[in-house]
Design a protein around this motif. Sequence first.
Motif, PDB file in Angstrom:
ATOM      1  N   GLU A 189       0.797  -7.761  12.567  1.00  0.00           N
ATOM      2  CA  GLU A 189       1.968  -8.789  11.955  1.00  0.00           C
ATOM      3  C   GLU A 189       2.672  -7.844  11.278  1.00  0.00           C
ATOM      4  O   GLU A 189       2.567  -6.957  10.823  1.00  0.00           O
ATOM      5  N   SER A 190       4.271  -8.397  11.102  1.00  0.00           N
ATOM      6  CA  SER A 190       5.109  -7.546  10.364  1.00  0.00           C
ATOM      7  C   SER A 190       5.084  -7.925   8.862  1.00  0.00           C
ATOM      8  O   SER A 190       4.317  -8.959   8.594  1.00  0.00           O
TER       9      SER A 190
ATOM     10  N   ASP B  25      -5.976   4.067  -1.357  1.00  0.00           N
ATOM     11  CA  ASP B  25      -5.744   2.618  -1.521  1.00  0.00           C
ATOM     12  C   ASP B  25      -5.893   1.967  -0.059  1.00  0.00           C
ATOM     13  O   ASP B  25      -6.380   1.131   0.301  1.00  0.00           O
ATOM     14  N   LEU B  26      -5.325   2.686   0.893  1.00  0.00           N
ATOM     15  CA  LEU B  26      -5.258   2.442   2.396  1.00  0.00           C
ATOM     16  C   LEU B  26      -6.751   2.430   2.946  1.00  0.00           C
ATOM     17  O   LEU B  26      -7.275   1.493   3.417  1.00  0.00           O
TER      18      LEU B  26
ATOM     19  N   GLY C 169       1.530  -6.371   7.015  1.00  0.00           N
ATOM     20  CA  GLY C 169       2.024  -5.484   6.123  1.00  0.00           C
ATOM     21  C   GLY C 169       2.135  -3.965   6.527  1.00  0.00           C
ATOM     22  O   GLY C 169       2.370  -3.186   5.515  1.00  0.00           O
ATOM     23  N   PHE C 170       1.720  -3.722   7.670  1.00  0.00           N
ATOM     24  CA  PHE C 170       2.142  -2.321   8.026  1.00  0.00           C
ATOM     25  C   PHE C 170       3.253  -1.736   7.966  1.00  0.00           C
ATOM     26  O   PHE C 170       3.477  -0.587   7.447  1.00  0.00           O
TER      27      PHE C 170
ATOM     28  N   CYS D  68       0.848  -1.179   0.046  1.00  0.00           N
ATOM     29  CA  CYS D  68      -0.139  -0.100   0.017  1.00  0.00           C
ATOM     30  C   CYS D  68       0.805   1.228   0.114  1.00  0.00           C
ATOM     31  O   CYS D  68       1.806   1.374   1.134  1.00  0.00           O
ATOM     32  N   LYS D  69       0.695   2.088  -0.881  1.00  0.00           N
ATOM     33  CA  LYS D  69       1.388   3.265  -1.090  1.00  0.00           C
ATOM     34  C   LYS D  69       0.706   4.882  -1.075  1.00  0.00           C
ATOM     35  O   LYS D  69       1.060   5.890  -1.061  1.00  0.00           O
TER      36      LYS D  69
END
Length: 103
Positions: A102-103, A26-27, A68-69, A21-22
């Motif tokens: 989660e990473s 989208d976020l 995916g943060f 996500c950029k």
Amino acid sequence: MDYYAYTLVTDNPIVVDFSGCKYLDDLHERIRKSFGFPACCGKNWDAVWDCIDGYFDENESRTIQIRGFQSMPNELQEYCKPMWGIFSDLQKECRNIIVCRES
């Protein structure tokens, strides 16, 4: 599709995946789709709160998993600070809601 209708989400956990996500749009779209919020949900934190407040039954046991943060640009991670406040407030209202990252 009804612009104002919620989509029933029975997944447990509810996964919000920010991998790759950029952009702000989208976020917010990823959040909206993960929770099944209506298409009319605004792309701001007030709108997210308005949609999530009352979304869960106070006795419902659900997990919200954030993935995916760390992959997002720093400015998006910074922008998301209110999101963590929303989840904190949600957990105060619904004690059986677990939010994990989660990473």
